[in-house]
Scaffold this motif. Structure first.
Motif, PDB file in Angstrom:
ATOM      1  N   GLY A 106      -9.458 -11.528   7.664  1.00 51.86           N
ATOM      2  CA  GLY A 106      -8.256 -10.972   7.069  1.00 51.86           C
ATOM      3  C   GLY A 106      -8.074 -11.457   5.640  1.00 51.86           C
ATOM      4  O   GLY A 106      -8.148 -12.658   5.376  1.00 51.86           O
ATOM      5  N   ILE A 107      -7.882 -10.523   4.729  1.00 50.86           N
ATOM      6  CA  ILE A 107      -7.623 -10.852   3.324  1.00 50.86           C
ATOM      7  C   ILE A 107      -6.114 -10.938   3.127  1.00 50.86           C
ATOM      8  O   ILE A 107      -5.375 -10.055   3.556  1.00 50.86           O
ATOM      9  CB  ILE A 107      -8.215  -9.792   2.383  1.00 50.86           C
ATOM     10  CG1 ILE A 107      -9.729  -9.655   2.620  1.00 50.86           C
ATOM     11  CG2 ILE A 107      -7.930 -10.138   0.928  1.00 50.86           C
ATOM     12  CD1 ILE A 107     -10.505 -10.922   2.444  1.00 50.86           C
ATOM     13  N   SER A 108      -5.663 -11.999   2.476  1.00 51.07           N
ATOM     14  CA  SER A 108      -4.235 -12.137   2.181  1.00 51.07           C
ATOM     15  C   SER A 108      -3.909 -11.249   0.981  1.00 51.07           C
ATOM     16  O   SER A 108      -4.004 -11.671  -0.173  1.00 51.07           O
ATOM     17  CB  SER A 108      -3.897 -13.607   1.880  1.00 51.07           C
ATOM     18  OG  SER A 108      -2.513 -13.759   1.669  1.00 51.07           O
ATOM     19  N   LEU A 109      -3.541 -10.001   1.272  1.00 51.16           N
ATOM     20  CA  LEU A 109      -3.321  -9.019   0.225  1.00 51.16           C
ATOM     21  C   LEU A 109      -2.062  -9.323  -0.580  1.00 51.16           C
ATOM     22  O   LEU A 109      -1.113  -9.944  -0.080  1.00 51.16           O
ATOM     23  CB  LEU A 109      -3.180  -7.619   0.840  1.00 51.16           C
ATOM     24  CG  LEU A 109      -4.391  -7.046   1.576  1.00 51.16           C
ATOM     25  CD1 LEU A 109      -4.027  -5.698   2.191  1.00 51.16           C
ATOM     26  CD2 LEU A 109      -5.572  -6.900   0.643  1.00 51.16           C
ATOM     27  N   ASP A 118      -3.031  -2.007  -1.003  1.00 50.19           N
ATOM     28  CA  ASP A 118      -4.392  -2.022  -1.520  1.00 50.19           C
ATOM     29  C   ASP A 118      -4.561  -0.815  -2.436  1.00 50.19           C
ATOM     30  O   ASP A 118      -3.595  -0.094  -2.706  1.00 50.19           O
ATOM     31  CB  ASP A 118      -5.434  -2.053  -0.392  1.00 50.19           C
ATOM     32  CG  ASP A 118      -5.342  -0.858   0.539  1.00 50.19           C
ATOM     33  OD1 ASP A 118      -4.739   0.167   0.158  1.00 50.19           O
ATOM     34  OD2 ASP A 118      -5.880  -0.927   1.662  1.00 50.19           O
ATOM     35  N   LEU A 119      -5.774  -0.609  -2.926  1.00 49.21           N
ATOM     36  CA  LEU A 119      -6.038   0.451  -3.889  1.00 49.21           C
ATOM     37  C   LEU A 119      -7.175   1.332  -3.403  1.00 49.21           C
ATOM     38  O   LEU A 119      -8.143   0.834  -2.822  1.00 49.21           O
ATOM     39  CB  LEU A 119      -6.405  -0.132  -5.258  1.00 49.21           C
ATOM     40  CG  LEU A 119      -5.390  -1.079  -5.904  1.00 49.21           C
ATOM     41  CD1 LEU A 119      -5.986  -1.683  -7.177  1.00 49.21           C
ATOM     42  CD2 LEU A 119      -4.088  -0.364  -6.232  1.00 49.21           C
ATOM     43  N   ARG A 120      -7.047   2.627  -3.631  1.00 45.28           N
ATOM     44  CA  ARG A 120      -8.135   3.573  -3.366  1.00 45.28           C
ATOM     45  C   ARG A 120      -8.679   4.050  -4.713  1.00 45.28           C
ATOM     46  O   ARG A 120      -7.941   4.593  -5.537  1.00 45.28           O
ATOM     47  CB  ARG A 120      -7.615   4.754  -2.548  1.00 45.28           C
ATOM     48  CG  ARG A 120      -8.472   6.036  -2.576  1.00 45.28           C
ATOM     49  CD  ARG A 120      -9.830   5.873  -1.908  1.00 45.28           C
ATOM     50  NE  ARG A 120      -9.757   5.520  -0.511  1.00 45.28           N
ATOM     51  CZ  ARG A 120      -9.630   6.420   0.489  1.00 45.28           C
ATOM     52  NH1 ARG A 120      -9.549   7.705   0.219  1.00 45.28           N
ATOM     53  NH2 ARG A 120      -9.603   6.000   1.739  1.00 45.28           N
ATOM     54  N   ILE A 121      -9.978   3.827  -4.914  1.00 41.75           N
ATOM     55  CA  ILE A 121     -10.660   4.302  -6.119  1.00 41.75           C
ATOM     56  C   ILE A 121     -11.515   5.496  -5.721  1.00 41.75           C
ATOM     57  O   ILE A 121     -12.370   5.392  -4.832  1.00 41.75           O
ATOM     58  CB  ILE A 121     -11.532   3.198  -6.738  1.00 41.75           C
ATOM     59  CG1 ILE A 121     -10.677   1.979  -7.107  1.00 41.75           C
ATOM     60  CG2 ILE A 121     -12.271   3.719  -7.970  1.00 41.75           C
ATOM     61  CD1 ILE A 121     -11.480   0.777  -7.564  1.00 41.75           C
ATOM     62  N   MET A 122     -11.269   6.623  -6.363  1.00 42.99           N
ATOM     63  CA  MET A 122     -12.065   7.824  -6.103  1.00 42.99           C
ATOM     64  C   MET A 122     -13.198   7.909  -7.125  1.00 42.99           C
ATOM     65  O   MET A 122     -12.958   7.840  -8.340  1.00 42.99           O
ATOM     66  CB  MET A 122     -11.193   9.072  -6.202  1.00 42.99           C
ATOM     67  CG  MET A 122     -11.949  10.377  -5.990  1.00 42.99           C
ATOM     68  SD  MET A 122     -12.500  10.610  -4.286  1.00 42.99           S
ATOM     69  CE  MET A 122     -11.006  11.339  -3.584  1.00 42.99           C
ATOM     70  N   VAL A 123     -14.427   8.027  -6.632  1.00 41.44           N
ATOM     71  CA  VAL A 123     -15.605   8.153  -7.491  1.00 41.44           C
ATOM     72  C   VAL A 123     -16.334   9.428  -7.088  1.00 41.44           C
ATOM     73  O   VAL A 123     -16.627   9.637  -5.911  1.00 41.44           O
ATOM     74  CB  VAL A 123     -16.537   6.935  -7.361  1.00 41.44           C
ATOM     75  CG1 VAL A 123     -17.640   6.985  -8.417  1.00 41.44           C
ATOM     76  CG2 VAL A 123     -15.760   5.628  -7.491  1.00 41.44           C
ATOM     77  N   GLN A 124     -16.621  10.295  -8.072  1.00 44.46           N
ATOM     78  CA  GLN A 124     -17.250  11.577  -7.795  1.00 44.46           C
ATOM     79  C   GLN A 124     -18.399  11.848  -8.769  1.00 44.46           C
ATOM     80  O   GLN A 124     -18.462  11.259  -9.845  1.00 44.46           O
ATOM     81  CB  GLN A 124     -16.222  12.714  -7.938  1.00 44.46           C
ATOM     82  CG  GLN A 124     -15.102  12.685  -6.924  1.00 44.46           C
ATOM     83  CD  GLN A 124     -14.027  13.702  -7.263  1.00 44.46           C
ATOM     84  OE1 GLN A 124     -13.165  13.453  -8.097  1.00 44.46           O
ATOM     85  NE2 GLN A 124     -14.075  14.861  -6.619  1.00 44.46           N
ATOM     86  N   LEU A 140       0.827   1.526  -0.351  1.00 46.19           N
ATOM     87  CA  LEU A 140       1.781   0.515   0.103  1.00 46.19           C
ATOM     88  C   LEU A 140       2.038   0.712   1.588  1.00 46.19           C
ATOM     89  O   LEU A 140       2.422   1.796   2.033  1.00 46.19           O
ATOM     90  CB  LEU A 140       3.081   0.643  -0.685  1.00 46.19           C
ATOM     91  CG  LEU A 140       4.181  -0.388  -0.397  1.00 46.19           C
ATOM     92  CD1 LEU A 140       3.727  -1.791  -0.807  1.00 46.19           C
ATOM     93  CD2 LEU A 140       5.465  -0.003  -1.144  1.00 46.19           C
ATOM     94  N   ALA A 141       1.823  -0.346   2.363  1.00 44.72           N
ATOM     95  CA  ALA A 141       1.953  -0.237   3.812  1.00 44.72           C
ATOM     96  C   ALA A 141       3.386   0.120   4.213  1.00 44.72           C
ATOM     97  O   ALA A 141       4.357  -0.313   3.583  1.00 44.72           O
ATOM     98  CB  ALA A 141       1.542  -1.551   4.481  1.00 44.72           C
ATOM     99  N   GLY A 205      -8.971  -4.323  -1.644  1.00 44.80           N
ATOM    100  CA  GLY A 205      -7.846  -5.229  -1.454  1.00 44.80           C
ATOM    101  C   GLY A 205      -7.906  -6.325  -2.495  1.00 44.80           C
ATOM    102  O   GLY A 205      -8.996  -6.744  -2.904  1.00 44.80           O
ATOM    103  N   ILE A 206      -6.758  -6.792  -2.928  1.00 44.58           N
ATOM    104  CA  ILE A 206      -6.686  -7.826  -3.968  1.00 44.58           C
ATOM    105  C   ILE A 206      -5.944  -9.027  -3.408  1.00 44.58           C
ATOM    106  O   ILE A 206      -4.847  -8.883  -2.854  1.00 44.58           O
ATOM    107  CB  ILE A 206      -5.976  -7.287  -5.227  1.00 44.58           C
ATOM    108  CG1 ILE A 206      -6.726  -6.070  -5.760  1.00 44.58           C
ATOM    109  CG2 ILE A 206      -5.890  -8.363  -6.299  1.00 44.58           C
ATOM    110  CD1 ILE A 206      -6.003  -5.352  -6.876  1.00 44.58           C
ATOM    111  N   ASP A 207      -6.552 -10.214  -3.537  1.00 46.48           N
ATOM    112  CA  ASP A 207      -5.904 -11.410  -3.013  1.00 46.48           C
ATOM    113  C   ASP A 207      -5.047 -12.079  -4.093  1.00 46.48           C
ATOM    114  O   ASP A 207      -4.919 -11.575  -5.221  1.00 46.48           O
ATOM    115  CB  ASP A 207      -6.932 -12.379  -2.413  1.00 46.48           C
ATOM    116  CG  ASP A 207      -7.884 -12.985  -3.447  1.00 46.48           C
ATOM    117  OD1 ASP A 207      -7.570 -12.969  -4.659  1.00 46.48           O
ATOM    118  OD2 ASP A 207      -8.945 -13.495  -3.041  1.00 46.48           O
ATOM    119  N   LYS A 208      -4.473 -13.211  -3.754  1.00 48.16           N
ATOM    120  CA  LYS A 208      -3.515 -13.869  -4.649  1.00 48.16           C
ATOM    121  C   LYS A 208      -4.170 -14.437  -5.904  1.00 48.16           C
ATOM    122  O   LYS A 208      -3.487 -14.751  -6.877  1.00 48.16           O
ATOM    123  CB  LYS A 208      -2.773 -14.959  -3.878  1.00 48.16           C
ATOM    124  CG  LYS A 208      -1.884 -14.384  -2.776  1.00 48.16           C
ATOM    125  CD  LYS A 208      -1.218 -15.456  -1.937  1.00 48.16           C
ATOM    126  CE  LYS A 208      -0.383 -14.834  -0.835  1.00 48.16           C
ATOM    127  NZ  LYS A 208       0.230 -15.859   0.054  1.00 48.16           N
TER     128      LYS A 208
END
Length: 249
Positions: A106-109, A118-124, A140-141, A205-208
């Motif tokens: 588990g990542i402490s987001l 977390d973030l969604r990056i779209m790459v095409q 955002l949850a 996901g980005i931690d502290k």
């Protein structure tokens, strides 16, 4: 390379990413969810995510945490507490419906308004057939949920808005640039293993400490999460690239 033991499921994609040393630094420890693996990782990391090897939209994901002599198992908005690992594992086993699961550290987001994101990056593939980041969106949850996925109630938000409490305005563009570069590296690497895909949705996901972690790489990413943003420019570009890829491919 798809015939060499890499399969389009969570474990296959995780193993594919592990073959790149730079990308491996951003991967949370992940194993098959055997009883021994879950117990060992829980003792080491205290918080784990249990994910079906096949599946999308955040469905069937459990969060298991260990504090003192308490074991907490959460799925959706339902949370149960057990006084032993055996009790928690038995409850998980009954709920998994014989599906193959993975266990992941588990990542402490980072949290925004007391909710993880977390973030969604779209790459095409661009019209010139080069990989290009066409969008980035925050997820955002929903309150009391363990996942941020749009189809599980996650709220799409501009990435900059979510990052503002943690990254000064003057540093946001370089930081987002680093995330986009990571998304490109992932897509280029994965395309060498899964060459038939024309788009990747990279969940970060980005931690502290502001370290980005690769939560998942989606080979059939949802485009319409970007339509939920007030600014439609990313969505229009994503749809335009998707149409070009379809007609050229």
């Amino acid at each position: 390379m798809e015939c060499m033991g890499y399969w389009n499921n969570k474990l296959g994609k995780h193993r594919a990413l592990l073959t790149n040393k730079e990308l491996a630094r951003h991967l949370p420890p992940t194993k098959l969810a055997t009883k021994a693996n879950i117990h060992g990782m829980l003792e080491k990391y205290r918080t784990l995510y249990l994910k079906p090897n096949h599946g999308t939209g955040g469905n069937g994901i459990f969060k298991l945490s260990h504090h003192g002599n308490k074991y907490r198992l959460q799925n959706g908005t339902r949370s149960r507490t057990f006084t032993s690992f055996e009790g928690a594992f038995t409850a998980f086993t009954k709920s998994r419906a014989k599906k193959i699961y993975l266990v992941q550290k588990g990542i402490s987001l980072l949290h925004y308004q007391k909710r993880p994101f977390d973030l969604r990056i779209m790459v095409q593939r661009s019209p010139q057939r080069k990989w290009e980041v066409t969008g980035i969106v925050g997820r955002l949850a929903r309150p009391h949920k363990v996942v941020t996925n749009y189809h599980s109630g996650g709220k799409p938000m501009p990435a900059r808005e979510l990052l503002t409490p943690f990254v000064p305005s003057a540093e946001q563009s370089p930081y987002i640039g680093q995330l986009n570069t990571l998304g490109l590296r992932i897509s280029r690497h994965m395309s060498g293993i899964f060459p038939r895909f024309l788009a990747y949705g990279v969940d970060i996901g980005i931690d502290k400490e502001l370290k980005p972690w690769i939560i998942e790489v989606n080979t059939k990413p949802d485009k319409f999460i970007f339509n939920a943003l007030a600014d439609k420019r990313m969505f229009r570009k994503i749809m335009r690239y998707a149409r070009i890829s379809k007609t050229s491919g």
